[in-house]
Design a protein around this motif. Structure first.
Motif, PDB file in Angstrom:
ATOM      1  N   ASP A 187       0.822  -1.221   0.000  1.00  0.00           N
ATOM      2  CA  ASP A 187       0.000   0.000   0.000  1.00  0.00           C
ATOM      3  C   ASP A 187       0.851   1.263   0.000  1.00  0.00           C
ATOM      4  O   ASP A 187       0.431   2.296  -0.521  1.00  0.00           O
ATOM      5  CB  ASP A 187      -0.919   0.010   1.222  1.00  0.00           C
ATOM      6  N   TRP A 188       2.027   1.194   0.623  1.00  0.00           N
ATOM      7  CA  TRP A 188       2.950   2.329   0.670  1.00  0.00           C
ATOM      8  C   TRP A 188       4.359   1.808   0.406  1.00  0.00           C
ATOM      9  O   TRP A 188       4.710   0.702   0.848  1.00  0.00           O
ATOM     10  CB  TRP A 188       2.945   3.008   2.044  1.00  0.00           C
ATOM     11  N   LEU A 189       5.169   2.592  -0.291  1.00  0.00           N
ATOM     12  CA  LEU A 189       6.543   2.195  -0.595  1.00  0.00           C
ATOM     13  C   LEU A 189       7.472   3.377  -0.346  1.00  0.00           C
ATOM     14  O   LEU A 189       7.248   4.478  -0.864  1.00  0.00           O
ATOM     15  CB  LEU A 189       6.664   1.744  -2.051  1.00  0.00           C
ATOM     16  N   ALA A 190       8.524   3.147   0.457  1.00  0.00           N
ATOM     17  CA  ALA A 190       9.536   4.169   0.750  1.00  0.00           C
ATOM     18  C   ALA A 190      10.797   3.868  -0.049  1.00  0.00           C
ATOM     19  O   ALA A 190      11.312   2.746  -0.005  1.00  0.00           O
ATOM     20  CB  ALA A 190       9.858   4.184   2.241  1.00  0.00           C
ATOM     21  N   HIS A 191      11.285   4.862  -0.776  1.00  0.00           N
ATOM     22  CA  HIS A 191      12.547   4.727  -1.517  1.00  0.00           C
ATOM     23  C   HIS A 191      13.639   5.383  -0.671  1.00  0.00           C
ATOM     24  O   HIS A 191      13.758   6.608  -0.633  1.00  0.00           O
ATOM     25  CB  HIS A 191      12.436   5.410  -2.879  1.00  0.00           C
TER      26      HIS A 191
END
Length: 584
Positions: free
Chosen positions: A369-373
């Motif tokens: 649902d959420w992705l941090a780079h």
């Protein structure tokens, strides 16, 4: 030649007289006053406005009338918003209380994120106008006045449009151009190749970047402007596209829009989940770091509740891949020759481009649902379970911008320093904290100040950069800077790491210099290398990066020191077991 009658009878003397009548000061009744400059803002954030305004129920002063009006506007909302409105109402008039402008400045210096998340665009425009009249710096006054003119003219011509029969997102037909001239013999804007809009907006954006107090507000308003589907800038972009097609059909033009004039991304529905129990989040990273550092990074985020940690190995290492893959929640992709041969693009030379490429591929394929780079030396530091914070994110925000704090080398448990601004100070604090080098360091950091993003997934056409997001070629503006998640950056965790990476960072990495004017970090390091060699570099490291008692005391005294124990070895043991013996 006889001049036409003025639009306003009486000309400018009459205009000025009417304008000044609106600026009579508010009169305070007995016991009525604005809060003092040093008022504690936290209770004002917690307490809610009573729309009945019992505080001034029996007063008939002009201040009380304004207070009651704003109480109705902000009923049930935090009292800080009403205070902000009262300050603006006073500052629009003559002879406001002596501390009024300073208190307005304080609100935006200390609570810009809070205000931007809760004020509507009308109040933000009122705030930018107030900066134009009462800015503390020349940049604030100039930018505030420029944006006031821009938004005021927009209000005038968009009001006129209401009577034209055209919808706000309805572009005019470029085939029905009138032959009538523009006022004052101005040339018309060139739809096919004009740059007036880009130059206007770009210069305002750049001006805002020069002042840390007004920048969040100005940038937020400009972002709202270029993402609004129903305004003059969007209509002109649609008309530009019409004109380009028309010219192409006529064989008169085959040129594409310049790179600095991307088409504005159309708004897309945001996938929103508000139940923390159902939210799945993760990270994506491209790295060639040694196994222990990658294991520390992965284990930390698994301990925070990451559903998946995706690691792209820029340099293939079977032992690293095998060790990390023990945990089913870690996805390891080895970026070897065969892998790159299967991609739509050949392997890029610059590692920054490879980072953006693999992060975007991960984003497009993920079921999270959420992705941090984020990088392998960056650690998310949330104040609460991250799923809870993501569930509470405003539903109209595509991403959260996570501000960085920089780890002090050798600190046990881990200690992180903030920028002066994060602690409520201005940049004059820097030479107090870093006596030799502070005036040449952005925020007192040797690493980035931009922070990193965690983005909602499922948005078609979204591209992940290092510190940015774009959608169909246009910057994503609906992103919210948060204070309850920090990015702990172990950029220089010890002297050996700092020295080992220095040459790369100076030539191809984060220490490269973007401009030629100011004497910045790159210049400091070049000067030290040339004049003092290793001794000078070590002196720089000890003053700026190392967890010396003197530096920690200076930071602590100014509220710029944060302790966040990471317990990385224990996390690795929990999620992976013991590291291989050959790992240093």
């Amino acid at each position: 030649m006889k001049r036409a009658s003025p639009t306003y009878p009486g000309g400018f003397p009459a205009i000025l007289e009417q304008m000044e009548r609106r600026r009579d000061p508010l009169v305070f009744g007995p016991g009525e006053a604005l809060p003092p400059l040093g008022v504690d803002l936290q209770p004002l954030k917690a307490n809610r406005v009573d729309g009945r305004a019992p505080e001034v129920a029996d007063s008939r002063s002009s201040y009380a009338r304004k207070f009651k009006e704003l109480a109705g506007d902000f009923h049930t909302l935090p009292e800080l918003l009403r205070l902000h409105g009262l300050l603006i109402a006073n500052l629009r008039r003559r002879n406001q209380p002596a501390h009024c402008a300073a208190l307005f400045q304080r609100l935006w210096a200390e609570e810009s994120d809070y205000l931007l998340a809760r004020l509507d665009a009308r109040w933000m425009v009122s705030a930018i106008t107030t900066f134009g009249d009462h800015g503390a710096t020349e940049t604030q006054r100039r930018l505030g006045q420029s944006l006031t003119v821009l938004f005021s003219m927009m209000k005038l011509y968009e009001t006129e449009r209401l009577y034209s029969g055209h919808k706000p997102d309805q572009a005019f037909d470029v085939g029905k151009k009138s032959a009538k001239r523009l006022p004052m013999e101005m040339d018309a804007y060139a739809l096919a190749g004009g740059g007036l809009d880009v130059n206007l907006l770009g210069r305002l954006w750049q001006d805002a970047s020069a002042d840390p107090v007004i920048a969040p507000l100005a940038h937020h308003l400009l972002d709202l402007l270029i993402h609004d589907p129903g305004g003059i800038f969007r209509r002109l972009r649609l008309m530009r596209a019409q004109r380009e097609k028309q010219l192409a059909a006529e064989g008169l033009s085959k040129r594409r829009a310049p790179a600095d004039q991307p088409e504005v991304a159309a708004p897309v529905p945001l996938p929103v989940k508000t139940d923390p129990a159902t939210i799945r989040w993760g990270t994506v990273t491209l790295t060639n770091a040694p196994l222990p550092r990658i294991a520390h990074f992965a284990a930390h985020h698994l301990s925070l509740g990451a559903a998946r940690v995706t690691v792209f190995l820029d340099t293939p290492d079977p032992q690293t891949a095998d060790f990390l893959s023990q945990n089913p929640d870690v996805q390891v992709i080895t970026c070897d020759t065969d892998w790159w041969a299967g991609q739509k693009k050949p392997r890029m030379k610059a590692h920054q481009m490879r980072q953006a490429w693999v992060a975007t591929q991960c984003y497009n394929a993920t079921d999270l649902d959420w992705l941090a780079h984020i990088d392998v030396d960056e650690f998310l530091l949330p104040d609460a379970p991250l799923a809870d914070l993501l569930a509470a994110a405003p539903p109209d925000q595509a991403a959260l911008l996570i501000p960085p704090v920089e780890m002090l080398a050798g600190s046990t448990p881990e200690m992180f320093k903030t920028t002066p601004r994060m602690a409520g100070h201005d940049k004059t604090t820097l030479p107090e904290v870093y006596p030799t080098f502070g005036t040449h360091l952005r925020g007192g950091f040797v690493s980035h100040l931009e922070g990193k993003l965690i983005a909602r997934t499922g948005i078609p056409g979204l591209r992940m950069g290092l510190h940015t997001l774009s959608h169909d070629g246009a910057p994503v503006g609906n992103r919210l800077r948060v204070n309850d998640i920090l990015l702990g950056h172990a950029h220089a965790p010890d002297w050996d790491t700092f020295r080992q990476h220095l040459d790369f960072r100076l030539t191809r990495g984060s220490y490269r210099k973007a401009d030629r004017e100011a004497f910045k970090l790159r210049d400091v390091l070049d000067f030290l290398i040339e004049t003092e060699g290793e001794t000078g570099l070590r002196a720089f490291f000890d003053e700026v990066c190392a967890a010396t008692p003197a530096l920690m005391e200076r930071l602590r005294a100014r509220g710029m020191l944060i302790e966040r124990p990471l317990n990385l070895d224990a996390a690795v043991a929990q999620h992976f077991g013991p590291l291989p013996e050959r790992a240093p």
